[in-house]
Design an enzyme around this catalytic site. Sequence first.
Site, mmCIF file in Angstrom:
data_model
loop_
_atom_site.group_PDB
_atom_site.id
_atom_site.type_symbol
_atom_site.label_atom_id
_atom_site.label_comp_id
_atom_site.label_asym_id
_atom_site.label_seq_id
_atom_site.Cartn_x
_atom_site.Cartn_y
_atom_site.Cartn_z
ATOM 1 N N CYS A 201 -31.722 12.996 -20.628
ATOM 2 C CA CYS A 201 -32.235 12.180 -19.531
ATOM 3 C C CYS A 201 -32.437 10.732 -19.978
ATOM 4 O O CYS A 201 -33.014 10.467 -21.038
ATOM 5 C CB CYS A 201 -33.562 12.749 -19.037
ATOM 6 N N ARG B 77 -31.133 15.230 -6.643
ATOM 7 C CA ARG B 77 -32.267 15.349 -7.563
ATOM 8 C C ARG B 77 -32.993 14.014 -7.727
ATOM 9 O O ARG B 77 -34.167 13.969 -8.070
ATOM 10 C CB ARG B 77 -31.775 15.851 -8.937
#
Length: 503
Positions: A319, A418
Amino acid sequence: MAKFLKEPSRTFSEYLLIPGYTSEDCIPDNVDLSTPLVKYKKGEQPSLHLNIPMVSAVMQAVSGEEMACALAREGGVSFIYGSQSIESQAAMVRKVKATKSGFTGSDSNVSPDATLADVLALKEKTGHSTMAVTENGEADGKLVGIVTSRDYRVSRMDLSTPVKEFMTPFEKLIVGKEDISLSEANDLIWDHKLNQLPIVDENQRLKAFVFRKDYASHKDNPKELLDEQKRYIVGAGINTRDYEQRVPALVEAGVDILCIDSSEGYSCWQAKTLQWIREKYGDTVKVGAGNVVDEDGFRFLAEAGADFVKIGIGGGSICITREQKGIGRGQATATLDVARARDKYFEETGVYIPICSDGGIVHDYHITLALAFGADFVMLGRYFARFKEAPNNLVSINGNYMKEYWGEGSARARNWQRYDVGGEGKMSFVEGVDSYVPYAGTLHENVGLTLSKISHTMCNCGCLSIPDLQKNAKVTLVSSTSIVEGGAHDVVVRDESFDAKPH
């Protein structure tokens, strides 16, 4: 001006646990790692719980049906990824729920007109030597025979030989009926000295296999997580865009719990999703929400109706949200803050809402720290992506076996839902990377080792349960120098693959 928090944002690598008193009863075999999965009222029991404090991430590279079955066998839950069509996700859930404990769906199927070459290719792909021969070559087709490695010899047969010429035909098979119990199936296997028992319905359609080798596996997995019908517990990820279509399909498929998959959960979109689910299903459909990193975010989702709350922004290995957007918080600090908010909410309302630490786990001991900091369980991506059961590809990189691992915010996944903040339905920029992780083998052997480490550490702390650890653990902040001191130092670590010979 902006509000500044006084405490620095810290990670789990900056902390260590201080040993507590270890009594004679405080041994690893006595440690209870069960933990609530969904909220419950004081004095009651949760409707869903975990037997181990580990769930797999809602990711394409991590959570498919094979992972879901493997993790449920160990006592955890897999959340099947939602960045796929509603139909394919529901099919994955349906396949997991069709797998009773000890009953395995067939993933190696051929038609009678297939050839020996097709059999060998399928064996290479799946690694399974037992194949169902069905009229249409599908897993739910009419069973007409089976093929095992004993039915052919490559050196003596032409690769173009049709399967129908060397398979064991249905008439010669011992089969079980659809309503057979696992105990009865195992009795048939042992009485007839079988390696596998096909299970068929009244129309001879294949429903499952029971394998001799799984008898021992069942005995070796006393913590497996099952519903009342002895089927594996499975979760699924949803988003805040198509939930009105996706949720009913997943519920119809038999999903046990849902999780709103979002990089940032303190939003009206999550509240609307939770509100819709509650209005349509009440409390019968369980759904977690997140991710948040502070008390305000937790309180918002708790009051919106979340069954558990997920913690963490930007801490995952793939991430890059913190780099791209400058939002997030160190996972240790976030977990501690949300845990305090959870306890405060429990005192005020009498409702306990489990919290899940998602991301920031580098070493196994970080899981124990997350639990000590107040998490009820952890969600792991990179950890599970390394295993055989993950749906990602196994590749060879510079002579080393690796598995592909990519973030849901990467250009490869393009899971824009998302990262949805309203507006146009597209991904404006990436928030994840495409990478590799070292292949680690099967889930069973690795999870067993991790749980052993957690149990041993808890015993060192004098704790025999997760609530005990949350209440009584002693934690210390460490300096950068003491982190170095904690590993091997001032020596040349021996490389057993290139040992020097003694003189």
